[in-house]
Design a protein around this motif. Structure first.
Motif, mmCIF file in Angstrom:
data_model
loop_
_atom_site.group_PDB
_atom_site.id
_atom_site.type_symbol
_atom_site.label_atom_id
_atom_site.label_comp_id
_atom_site.label_asym_id
_atom_site.label_seq_id
_atom_site.Cartn_x
_atom_site.Cartn_y
_atom_site.Cartn_z
ATOM 1 N N TYR A 64 0.812 -1.212 0.000
ATOM 2 C CA TYR A 64 0.000 0.000 0.000
ATOM 3 C C TYR A 64 0.849 1.268 0.000
ATOM 4 O O TYR A 64 0.483 2.264 -0.618
ATOM 5 C CB TYR A 64 -0.962 0.003 1.176
ATOM 6 N N TYR A 65 1.978 1.241 0.682
ATOM 7 C CA TYR A 65 2.863 2.404 0.671
ATOM 8 C C TYR A 65 3.355 2.679 -0.750
ATOM 9 O O TYR A 65 3.376 3.823 -1.202
ATOM 10 C CB TYR A 65 4.050 2.200 1.621
ATOM 11 N N TYR A 68 0.420 3.998 -2.892
ATOM 12 C CA TYR A 68 0.099 5.373 -2.524
ATOM 13 C C TYR A 68 1.179 6.341 -3.006
ATOM 14 O O TYR A 68 0.880 7.403 -3.562
ATOM 15 C CB TYR A 68 -0.074 5.494 -1.011
ATOM 16 N N SER A 69 2.436 5.980 -2.798
ATOM 17 C CA SER A 69 3.543 6.849 -3.209
ATOM 18 C C SER A 69 3.502 7.118 -4.710
ATOM 19 O O SER A 69 3.761 8.238 -5.155
ATOM 20 C CB SER A 69 4.884 6.224 -2.838
ATOM 21 N N LYS A 72 0.064 9.247 -5.590
ATOM 22 C CA LYS A 72 0.008 10.664 -5.181
ATOM 23 C C LYS A 72 0.800 11.562 -6.121
ATOM 24 O O LYS A 72 0.542 12.759 -6.178
ATOM 25 C CB LYS A 72 0.463 10.835 -3.736
ATOM 26 N N GLN A 114 -5.547 2.761 3.930
ATOM 27 C CA GLN A 114 -5.186 2.877 2.507
ATOM 28 C C GLN A 114 -6.366 3.381 1.691
ATOM 29 O O GLN A 114 -6.206 4.238 0.824
ATOM 30 C CB GLN A 114 -4.696 1.535 1.962
ATOM 31 N N LYS A 117 -6.675 7.087 2.242
ATOM 32 C CA LYS A 117 -5.606 7.849 1.587
ATOM 33 C C LYS A 117 -5.835 7.932 0.077
ATOM 34 O O LYS A 117 -5.677 8.997 -0.529
ATOM 35 C CB LYS A 117 -4.251 7.220 1.896
ATOM 36 N N LEU A 118 -6.227 6.822 -0.545
ATOM 37 C CA LEU A 118 -6.477 6.847 -1.993
ATOM 38 C C LEU A 118 -7.714 7.680 -2.318
ATOM 39 O O LEU A 118 -7.760 8.348 -3.355
ATOM 40 C CB LEU A 118 -6.606 5.431 -2.540
#
Length: 157
Positions: A64-65, A68-69, A72, A114, A117-118
């Motif tokens: 997930y990191y 997301y990275s 974004k 997650q 964040k998304l």
């Protein structure tokens, strides 16, 4: 992604491998293929010897990191789909990789964070897209207004 299971004695090196694997595939999708990438069918089986939820959560957090990275900054990684989400009463489908949210609160929390964040990224990109559309529409209306004024036509026609 080929299934590669983490052994309890080798967690750090396996997570390092996963990080490198994800970086490589995200970069290939971004710069080589120029296509979006979904990371699918990842997880950690509770049937593995020495399994604990911290290991599974570390895998989920790692995937997930990376997603997301990439997302974004408008990169290729578009999402992650773990294997597999079940609900209570679906015991016949259990294969060791299943997540039952009510029975796996720490993993459910990782998934929920997650998703949030998304969702925030989606809202940001929607605002940017709306602002660009507004600017284009404003420019078109301004050009129409200037053209009408050149011809000295009333604006209402």
């Amino acid at each position: 992604m080929e299934r590669r299971e983490l052994s309890s004695s080798n967690d750090n090196s396996e997570l390092a491998f996963l990080n490198e694997w994800l970086d490589s595939h995200i970069q290939d999708a971004q710069y080589g293929l120029r296509k979006p990438l979904l990371i699918t069918e990842f997880g950690k089986s509770w049937k593995d010897s020495g399994f604990n939820t911290n290991q599974r959560d570390a895998i989920f957090n790692t995937v997930y990191y990376k997603v997301y990275s990439s997302a974004k900054r408008g990169g290729a990684a578009a999402g992650g789909l773990f294997w597999q989400l079940l609900t209570e009463g679906m015991d016949s489908y259990r294969d060791g990789y299943e997540i039952v949210l009510s029975q796996n609160p720490s993993t459910a929390n990782v998934i929920a964070r997650q998703c949030h964040k998304l969702f925030q990224i989606r809202k940001i990109y929607a605002r940017i897209r709306n602002a660009e559309m507004w600017k284009r529409a404003h420019a078109i209306r301004r050009e129409q207004w200037l053209a009408r004024n050149k011809r000295k036509e009333p604006i209402g026609n």
